[in-house]
Design a protein around this motif. Structure first.
Motif, PDB file in Angstrom:
ATOM      1  N   SER A 127      -7.942  -4.144   3.453  1.00  0.00           N
ATOM      2  CA  SER A 127      -6.952  -3.702   4.427  1.00  0.00           C
ATOM      3  C   SER A 127      -6.860  -4.587   5.677  1.00  0.00           C
ATOM      4  O   SER A 127      -5.784  -5.002   6.084  1.00  0.00           O
ATOM      5  N   LYS A 128      -7.996  -4.894   6.262  1.00  0.00           N
ATOM      6  CA  LYS A 128      -7.989  -5.647   7.522  1.00  0.00           C
ATOM      7  C   LYS A 128      -7.422  -7.052   7.333  1.00  0.00           C
ATOM      8  O   LYS A 128      -6.628  -7.542   8.130  1.00  0.00           O
ATOM      9  N   LEU A 129      -7.865  -7.662   6.229  1.00  0.00           N
ATOM     10  CA  LEU A 129      -7.404  -9.012   5.922  1.00  0.00           C
ATOM     11  C   LEU A 129      -5.896  -9.025   5.654  1.00  0.00           C
ATOM     12  O   LEU A 129      -5.168  -9.920   6.085  1.00  0.00           O
ATOM     13  N   LEU A 130      -5.429  -7.986   4.948  1.00  0.00           N
ATOM     14  CA  LEU A 130      -3.998  -7.906   4.641  1.00  0.00           C
ATOM     15  C   LEU A 130      -3.176  -7.762   5.914  1.00  0.00           C
ATOM     16  O   LEU A 130      -2.160  -8.415   6.092  1.00  0.00           O
ATOM     17  N   ARG A 131      -3.631  -6.891   6.813  1.00  0.00           N
ATOM     18  CA  ARG A 131      -2.904  -6.720   8.083  1.00  0.00           C
ATOM     19  C   ARG A 131      -2.791  -8.040   8.823  1.00  0.00           C
ATOM     20  O   ARG A 131      -1.728  -8.414   9.319  1.00  0.00           O
ATOM     21  N   GLY A 191      -1.585  -5.730  -3.102  1.00  0.00           N
ATOM     22  CA  GLY A 191      -1.784  -6.223  -1.735  1.00  0.00           C
ATOM     23  C   GLY A 191      -2.136  -7.692  -1.715  1.00  0.00           C
ATOM     24  O   GLY A 191      -1.553  -8.473  -0.957  1.00  0.00           O
ATOM     25  N   VAL A 192      -3.054  -8.086  -2.579  1.00  0.00           N
ATOM     26  CA  VAL A 192      -3.480  -9.481  -2.589  1.00  0.00           C
ATOM     27  C   VAL A 192      -2.339 -10.394  -3.031  1.00  0.00           C
ATOM     28  O   VAL A 192      -2.112 -11.456  -2.450  1.00  0.00           O
ATOM     29  N   TRP A 196     -11.026   4.229  -4.281  1.00  0.00           N
ATOM     30  CA  TRP A 196     -10.513   2.864  -4.294  1.00  0.00           C
ATOM     31  C   TRP A 196      -9.406   2.756  -5.325  1.00  0.00           C
ATOM     32  O   TRP A 196      -9.552   3.186  -6.456  1.00  0.00           O
ATOM     33  N   ASN A 197      -8.286   2.218  -4.918  1.00  0.00           N
ATOM     34  CA  ASN A 197      -7.166   2.092  -5.836  1.00  0.00           C
ATOM     35  C   ASN A 197      -6.968   0.624  -6.197  1.00  0.00           C
ATOM     36  O   ASN A 197      -6.448  -0.165  -5.409  1.00  0.00           O
ATOM     37  N   ILE A 198      -7.379   0.264  -7.404  1.00  0.00           N
ATOM     38  CA  ILE A 198      -7.388  -1.156  -7.778  1.00  0.00           C
ATOM     39  C   ILE A 198      -5.981  -1.733  -7.916  1.00  0.00           C
ATOM     40  O   ILE A 198      -5.728  -2.872  -7.550  1.00  0.00           O
ATOM     41  N   LYS A 199      -5.044  -0.914  -8.405  1.00  0.00           N
ATOM     42  CA  LYS A 199      -3.664  -1.410  -8.545  1.00  0.00           C
ATOM     43  C   LYS A 199      -3.088  -1.787  -7.183  1.00  0.00           C
ATOM     44  O   LYS A 199      -2.447  -2.814  -7.005  1.00  0.00           O
ATOM     45  N   LEU A 200      -3.344  -0.913  -6.213  1.00  0.00           N
ATOM     46  CA  LEU A 200      -2.867  -1.152  -4.853  1.00  0.00           C
ATOM     47  C   LEU A 200      -3.498  -2.417  -4.281  1.00  0.00           C
ATOM     48  O   LEU A 200      -2.844  -3.227  -3.619  1.00  0.00           O
TER      49      LEU A 200
END
Lengths: 271, 286
Positions: free
Chosen positions: B97-101, A13-14, A5-9
Motif C-alpha cells: 500500500s505505502k509503495l503504491l501511494r 496494484g503492482v 491479504w488479497n493477492i489479486k488486488l
C-alpha cells in the motif's frame, strides 16, 4: 477484524504501479542512448550506459547555476510566505471584527482569480517599476501564495486557545514575542503543510518566471528546460538527459520527505 | 489584539501589500483596460464593450473555449474515477500500500511543463515504435491530429492528477468509521452494495474538494498544453489560457486579450461557485 491479504488486488496494484512508472522508465533508458539507437528501439535498456548525453545536457543547461536559481527563489519565497501568512492569519484570528472578516474573505476570494486574468496588467505594471527580476518574482509569489496559506493558518489558529496569548502577555511578552515564541512553534504541523504545498507549486512554476525573468543566467529549471527543449526537439537523446537531470532534485526531495508530502497534500485539500 | 492596534496592521502589512499589488490592483486595472484600446504602454481610448463584442465573433477564441470545456469534462470524470479506484485499491487488503501511494502520487511533484515533454517523447517516439512492432498504424503520428492531441492531453492529465485525487479520497476513506463497514459485511452486503450504500455516501464530501481541484486545474491548464502539443496542429488543441497568452504577447493585442481574461475569470468563478453549491447541497441530502 483482521485484514485478510488479497493477492489479486496486490497483483493489480503492482501492474498499475509499473504502468504509472513506465513514462519515467522510458525517459531514463532512452536518455543513455544515441540518436540512432532511439530510432531503432525505444523500449529496451541501452546497449551501453554512456553518460555522454548527460555531460552535454549538464553543460547546455548550465545545470548547477539553474539549480541554484530554482533553490534560491523557492526557499526565499516559501520562507517569506510562511512568516508573513502566519503573522497575518494570527492578527486576523485574534482581532475578531468586521474588518478582519472582510480581510479574510478578500484573501480567500483571491484564490478564485485565475492567473491569466491578472497576468497582463501585472507584467506591464511591474515592468514600469523595473521589477521584472528575481526580487519581483519573489514578491509576486508572496502575493499569490498568501491566500491558501492564510486560509490554512487561520483554521489552525482558531483551535489555539486565546488564554495562551493572555498568559504570555501577563508574563510581560509583547505581541511579537507571543507570536514568535509561543504561537508559531505550536503551528509547526500546519507550517509543514503550507511549506510543502508552496514548494511544489513554486518549484514547478513555469508561466510566471517566463514572464518575469529575462536575464540570462537567472533562469529557473522549468524556464531553462523550455529553451533547452526548443533547441533540441529533434535530438531526443539530449533532451531526455536534460529532463532526467531536471527531475533528479525532485526525486531526492520526495525520497526524504514522502510521508510529510503526502500528508501535507491531503491536509491541505481536506481542511 | 484589536484592529485599532498598530501591531494588527504591522502583522498584516506584508501580505496586504503583496496581495494588493500582485492581485487586486492588476485585477482592477485589467477590468478597466478591457474597455479601452490599451496596447501595454498607452491606455488608449475608451471603447466600451467593443472588445467584448469582438471576442464573441472570434472563432479562434470560441474554439479554444469549446476545446477547454470538452477537455475539462472528460478529464474531470476520468481523473475522479481513476483517483477513487486507486484510493480503494491502496486502502484495501494489499501489503504494498505505502509503495503504491508513493508511486501513484509521484507525477504531481514534477512540473507540468516537464511532464508534457516526457509524454511528447512517448506519444511521438514510443507510440510510433510500438505501433510498428504490433502493426497498429493508428499509433503513428500522435499529437499531429486534433483528436489524438486531445486524447494525449487527457491521458497526460489523468496520469498526473489521479494520484493527487487519490490522496484526497484516501483521507476520507481512512476517516470512515470502521464499525459501519464491518457491520454491513456481517449483515451480508456484497462488496458492491457496501461501496454503493456505505462507502460512497461517506466519501461524498471528498467529491466537493476533488471536483473543485480537478475542474479548476483542467480549466486553467497551460504548462502541459504548451509542452505537449503547443496548441497544434493549427491551433486546434489550443486551450483558453494559451489563447489569451498568445493574443497578448504574440499579437500584442493587450486590451483585447485582457477582455478575454476577464471573461475567463467570470467563467472560472461561476463554475467554481455553482459546483461547490451543488455538491454542498448533495452532501446534506445524503
Amino acid at each position: 477484524m483482521k485484514k485478510k491479504w488479497n493477492i489479486k488486488l496486490e497483483v493489480l496494484g503492482v501492474l498499475l504501479a509499473i504502468l504509472w512508472l513506465a513514462p519515467f522508465y522510458l525517459m531514463f533508458v532512452n536518455s543513455f542512448k544515441s540518436k540512432k539507437e532511439i530510432f531503432m528501439d525505444t523500449i529496451s535498456p541501452p546497449e551501453s550506459w554512456s553518460f555522454d548525453n548527460y555531460i552535454k545536457a549538464f553543460e547546455e543547461l548550465d545545470f548547477m547555476q539553474t539549480l541554484f536559481n530554482s533553490l534560491l527563489i523557492t526557499v526565499i519565497s516559501v520562507v517569506l510566505i510562511i512568516l508573513f501568512s502566519a503573522m497575518a492569519a494570527y492578527a486576523l484570528s485574534r482581532a475578531k471584527s468586521k474588518l478582519s472578516t472582510v480581510f479574510f474573505f478578500t484573501f480567500v476570494a483571491a484564490m478564485l482569480i485565475p492567473f491569466q486574468s491578472v497576468m497582463i496588467p501585472l507584467v506591464t505594471v511591474f515592468g514600469k517599476f523595473d521589477m521584472l527580476n528575481r526580487g519581483g518574482l519573489i514578491f509576486m509569489y508572496i502575493g499569490f501564495g498568501a491566500s491558501l496559506s492564510i486560509f490554512l493558518y487561520h483554521g489552525a489558529l482558531n483551535n489555539i486557545p486565546r488564554s495562551l496569548d493572555e498568559a504570555a502577555t501577563i508574563d510581560g511578552a509583547n505581541r511579537w514575542q507571543v507570536f514568535w515564541h509561543i504561537i508559531f512553534p505550536i503551528l509547526k504541523p500546519i507550517t509543514v503543510t503550507v511549506a510543502i504545498l508552496n514548494i511544489i507549486w513554486i518549484w514547478n512554476d513555469y508561466l510566471l518566471p517566463s514572464l518575469v525573468i529575462n536575464t540570462p543566467g537567472s533562469e529557473t529549471i522549468p524556464l531553462k528546460m523550455f529553451f533547452f527543449f526548443g533547441e533540441y526537439t529533434k535530438q531526443w537523446h539530449l533532451a531526455l538527459a536534460g529532463l532526467t537531470l531536471a527531475i533528479v532534485p525532485v526525486i531526492i526531495f520526495y525520497f526524504f520527505a514522502q510521508r510529510e508530502i503526502i500528508k501535507g497534500v491531503s491536509d491541505g485539500a481536506v481542511k | 489584539m484589536r484592529t485599532k492596534d498598530l501591531s494588527y496592521w504591522l502583522f498584516l502589512a506584508p501580505v496586504l501589500l503583496a496581495l494588493t499589488l500582485v492581485v487586486i490592483v492588476p485585477m482592477l486595472l485589467g477590468v478597466y483596460y478591457s474597455f479601452t484600446t490599451w496596447n501595454g504602454i498607452n491606455t488608449g481610448e475608451f471603447v466600451g464593450f467593443q472588445n467584448y463584442i469582438d471576442l464573441f465573433h472570434d472563432q479562434r477564441f470560441l474554439d479554444s473555449l469549446w476545446f477547454t470545456t470538452k477537455f475539462s469534462v472528460v478529464s474531470v470524470i476520468l481523473i475522479n474515477v481513476i483517483g477513487l479506484s486507486l484510493a480503494l485499491l491502496v486502502t484495501g487488503r494489499v501489503r504494498s500500500s505505502k509503495l503504491l501511494r508513493t508511486t501513484f502520487f509521484m507525477p504531481n511533484l514534477i512540473g507540468g511543463l516537464i511532464l508534457g515533454f516526457i509524454w511528447q517523447f512517448i506519444f511521438i517516439k514510443v507510440f510510433a515504435s510500438v505501433g510498428e512492432i504490433i502493426g497498429m498504424e493508428s499509433l503513428q503520428g500522435w499529437l499531429s491530429t486534433t483528436d489524438t492531441g486531445f486524447w494525449g492531453l487527457v491521458i497526460l492529465m489523468s496520469w498526473q492528477m489521479a494520484g493527487y485525487i487519490m490522496v484526497i479520497y484516501i483521507a476520507y476513506l481512512e476517516g470512515m468509521p470502521k464499525e459501519l463497514l464491518e457491520a454491513s459485511e456481517i449483515d451480508g452486503a456484497s462488496s458492491f452494495q457496501r461501496f454503493r450504500f456505505v462507502v460512497f455516501p461517506l466519501v461524498a464530501p471528498a467529491f466537493t474538494v476533488s471536483m473543485f481541484l480537478t475542474l479548476s486545474n483542467t480549466f486553467k491548464l497551460y504548462d502541459q498544453n504548451l509542452s505537449l502539443t503547443g496548441g497544434g496542429p493549427y491551433n486546434s488543441t489550443e486551450m483558453v489560457a494559451m489563447e489569451i497568452f498568445k493574443t497578448a504577447f504574440m499579437q500584442n493585442a493587450f486590451a483585447y486579450a485582457q477582455a478575454k481574461a476577464v471573461i475567463f475569470f467570470i467563467i472560472v468563478a461561476i463554475i467554481a461557485l455553482v459546483q461547490v453549491y451543488l455538491n454542498k447541497r448533495k452532501e446534506v441530502e445524503m
